[in-house]
Scaffold this active site. Structure first.
Site, PDB file in Angstrom:
ATOM      1  N   VAL A 155       0.846  -1.198   0.000  1.00 48.52           N
ATOM      2  CA  VAL A 155       0.000   0.000   0.000  1.00 48.52           C
ATOM      3  C   VAL A 155       0.881   1.248   0.000  1.00 48.52           C
ATOM      4  O   VAL A 155       0.404   2.341   0.301  1.00 48.52           O
ATOM      5  CB  VAL A 155      -0.951   0.029   1.223  1.00 48.52           C
ATOM      6  CG1 VAL A 155      -2.057  -1.003   1.065  1.00 48.52           C
ATOM      7  CG2 VAL A 155      -0.188  -0.187   2.529  1.00 48.52           C
ATOM      8  N   ARG A 172       4.243   2.234  -2.445  1.00 43.47           N
ATOM      9  CA  ARG A 172       4.496   2.659  -3.818  1.00 43.47           C
ATOM     10  C   ARG A 172       4.902   1.437  -4.621  1.00 43.47           C
ATOM     11  O   ARG A 172       5.635   0.581  -4.122  1.00 43.47           O
ATOM     12  CB  ARG A 172       5.650   3.674  -3.855  1.00 43.47           C
ATOM     13  CG  ARG A 172       5.283   5.084  -3.459  1.00 43.47           C
ATOM     14  CD  ARG A 172       4.485   5.787  -4.551  1.00 43.47           C
ATOM     15  NE  ARG A 172       4.238   7.175  -4.253  1.00 43.47           N
ATOM     16  CZ  ARG A 172       3.058   7.667  -3.847  1.00 43.47           C
ATOM     17  NH1 ARG A 172       2.029   6.847  -3.660  1.00 43.47           N
ATOM     18  NH2 ARG A 172       2.911   8.948  -3.628  1.00 43.47           N
ATOM     19  N   ASP A 226      -2.121  -2.583  -4.054  1.00 45.74           N
ATOM     20  CA  ASP A 226      -2.933  -1.395  -4.326  1.00 45.74           C
ATOM     21  C   ASP A 226      -2.154  -0.371  -5.132  1.00 45.74           C
ATOM     22  O   ASP A 226      -2.727   0.603  -5.605  1.00 45.74           O
ATOM     23  CB  ASP A 226      -3.404  -0.789  -3.002  1.00 45.74           C
ATOM     24  CG  ASP A 226      -4.429   0.308  -3.205  1.00 45.74           C
ATOM     25  OD1 ASP A 226      -5.440   0.048  -3.879  1.00 45.74           O
ATOM     26  OD2 ASP A 226      -4.210   1.436  -2.702  1.00 45.74           O
ATOM     27  N   GLU A 236       0.862   2.971 -13.275  1.00 47.14           N
ATOM     28  CA  GLU A 236      -0.562   3.087 -12.945  1.00 47.14           C
ATOM     29  C   GLU A 236      -1.250   3.938 -13.996  1.00 47.14           C
ATOM     30  O   GLU A 236      -0.711   4.968 -14.378  1.00 47.14           O
ATOM     31  CB  GLU A 236      -0.744   3.720 -11.558  1.00 47.14           C
ATOM     32  CG  GLU A 236      -0.211   2.826 -10.450  1.00 47.14           C
ATOM     33  CD  GLU A 236      -0.417   3.417  -9.049  1.00 47.14           C
ATOM     34  OE1 GLU A 236      -1.086   4.454  -8.916  1.00 47.14           O
ATOM     35  OE2 GLU A 236       0.092   2.827  -8.097  1.00 47.14           O
ATOM     36  N   HIS A 286      -5.141   1.646  -6.607  1.00 43.92           N
ATOM     37  CA  HIS A 286      -4.613   2.755  -5.800  1.00 43.92           C
ATOM     38  C   HIS A 286      -5.745   3.504  -5.101  1.00 43.92           C
ATOM     39  O   HIS A 286      -5.955   4.704  -5.315  1.00 43.92           O
ATOM     40  CB  HIS A 286      -3.801   3.722  -6.672  1.00 43.92           C
ATOM     41  CG  HIS A 286      -2.816   4.538  -5.867  1.00 43.92           C
ATOM     42  ND1 HIS A 286      -1.589   4.926  -6.332  1.00 43.92           N
ATOM     43  CD2 HIS A 286      -2.879   5.018  -4.592  1.00 43.92           C
ATOM     44  CE1 HIS A 286      -0.939   5.631  -5.401  1.00 43.92           C
ATOM     45  NE2 HIS A 286      -1.717   5.695  -4.340  1.00 43.92           N
ATOM     46  N   SER A 312      -6.648   2.445  -1.601  1.00 44.18           N
ATOM     47  CA  SER A 312      -6.760   1.971  -0.213  1.00 44.18           C
ATOM     48  C   SER A 312      -6.916   3.121   0.779  1.00 44.18           C
ATOM     49  O   SER A 312      -7.515   2.949   1.827  1.00 44.18           O
ATOM     50  CB  SER A 312      -5.537   1.123   0.158  1.00 44.18           C
ATOM     51  OG  SER A 312      -4.369   1.908   0.214  1.00 44.18           O
TER      52      SER A 312
END
Lengths: 326, 326
Positions: free
Chosen positions: B231, B233, B257, B262, B281, B283
């Site tokens: 959670v 990077r 996450d 991304e 991404h 959380s």
């Protein structure tokens, strides 16, 4: 036939006898049976160990019990072995209270967090390789109402509180200073209290009083954003009413580990509802649970042989172990 | 052009300006821009509000910043705005420390419980209307190792402990009396400590020191039953090493996450791995998070206008807000 010189134990276990019975076999004559053989195997037995706790065969074989003094069931719920013949007899009934508390409490918190964090949708989007950001819900401060204030309900209450939730109970006796729940509302107040809950957890024992309490009126009383979690018994719920409420979006979702028919039939609409998490009656069954269940029976068997009071004696009229006996 | 009489704020926000800026607009000249317009919009600006915290456009536009004194980013991680020009300047950098702590801690506990209770498999079996009983894992007593001892790591540690887990930390400074972690091992001991963990949680800030620390050696050091939860990077991980470790069953699963690219590209094998939970991404992004982020900027803006010390000032050499400034 059982021998004369040692106590006779019948184990109702389907076609798979439990592991770990060696110690008991050294001091008792043990007969293993499935449903069909139960009546024959009960004749002459002092003790019945209901290892196959989902079996419904005990009432139909009861007539053959001619010297039974103790029945032990490898579950917390005792509804399959509560019937008039049992209630009217002097047979002592004990259960496996305590084995399932902590695993079920973890399962319930997991279900709450799965709803709040939308894990089911994440998995379905993952299957399509779709990146779709959503906002998530917080769990802290949300209100969980737990119907059932026995040891499993208490473990659930402690776990949900530890995660920051507000918890209240619904139980037989109202109180405002409960160590686990704080406030417990009486069962009679269920309908009037349901509108305040974000999560409703069903974990009450199945009795004449609790059967079908989660019906259309109960679901209509819940918030449209509420989630219903059943780790008690399927028969606490009127299943068609639950399905209708989910279809009408009267509630937002359900996590169901127990069903009025198990295994859940393949044609049940519950399997196919996106806002439902179905699991196969496993919430309490942590790795090693089966040997713990045999261990609990063995401990009580030692007490029984010594003529001492047994652990976890069920009040056959209430349908559960009264909390004062904990 | 900015006016002369009020401070000039540039908001990097893509094509969607944040809600809730009215109060700030009354006492400043505010210009909203996307990546392409950033250089033009930085000229004459006193303040840069990086609302689009995933943008990587700041370094390339930095040359145009001619009177900037403060940059605020709407995230906890500051890696997109740490670069030599920023580090060498007098510009003060602040972040949104605190907004994401509690939501992420709930998310991580949810992921742990989803693994332990096998929810992903339940959902896949549900899609096939298949009733398949399994034993579940306990969470109580299992060991979670959290790499990253900032406020998010601390919130995770408290939440996992509350659920009964054993937690240790991996951080820059070793200590044995940490209020949230108990024991914190130094980053240099990561590889030697990983074999003891059932769950490994990555939440360290992305710096030169932490980039790629979860590589093939790290995954080889983990238990085969371990689950990896990221959670922090994506760049903390060497993604191909993670994929290889999952394929070789060197570890049992991953909840991810964040990713080094991304949105996660549709052809990433991670989407299709049954022991992986991919989320986009999100959380830390609890309902209302965007207005909280604007609120945090507004609070700091009031301090800035009053010439008072700002909240959550980042040490640009460390790459995060030192804990003494909490």
């Amino acid at each position: 036939m059982f021998g004369e010189d040692s106590p006779a134990i019948t184990v109702l276990c389907g076609d798979q006898p439990p592991d770990g019975m060696e110690r008991i076999e050294r001091s008792a004559t043990v007969r293993y049976t499935d449903d069909d053989g139960l009546a024959d195997a009960l004749t002459g037995a002092d003790v019945l160990f209901v290892y196959d706790f989902l079996s419904t065969a005990v009432p139909g074989a009861w007539h053959a019990a001619d010297r039974l003094s103790w029945v032990h069931i490898a579950s917390a719920g005792v509804d399959p072995v509560i019937f008039p013949g049992m209630r009217d007899s002097d047979v002592v009934l004990t259960n496996s209270r305590g084995v399932f508390d902590a695993p079920i409490s973890e399962y319930v918190l997991g279900a709450v967090l799965a709803f709040a964090k939308d894990f089911a949708r994440s998995l379905r989007l993952q299957d399509e390789a779709r990146w779709l950001h959503r906002e998530t819900e917080r769990v802290e401060g949300r209100h969980a109402m737990v119907m059932g204030t026995g040891p499993i309900g208490r473990a659930i209450a402690r776990m949900l509180r530890a995660a920051g939730m507000r918890v209240t109970g619904i139980g037989r006796t109202a109180r405002t200073d409960d160590p686990d729940f704080g406030v417990v509302h009486p069962s009679t107040a269920l309908l009037s209290r349901l509108p305040g809950a974000d999560y409703v957890v069903a974990v009450a024992p199945l009795t004449e009083q609790t059967k079908g309490v989660f019906d259309s009126r109960a679901f209509a009383a819940m918030k449209t954003g509420a989630r219903f979690i059943n780790v008690g018994r399927g028969e606490l719920v009127v299943t068609e009413d639950l399905i209708a409420a989910l279809r009408a979006n009267e509630i937002a979702g359900a996590a169901l580990d127990v069903f009025d028919t198990e295994p859940l039939p393949a044609d049940s609409p519950l399997w196919r509802m996106e806002n439902v998490l179905v699991s196969p009656h496993m919430s309490g069954d942590a790795v090693g649970w089966r040997s713990v269940l045999v261990e609990r029976f063995a401990e009580n068997f030692d007490l029984w042989r010594a003529g001492r009071p047994l652990q976890n004696v069920v009040d056959k009229n209430l349908g559960y172990v009264p909390s004062t006996a904990a």
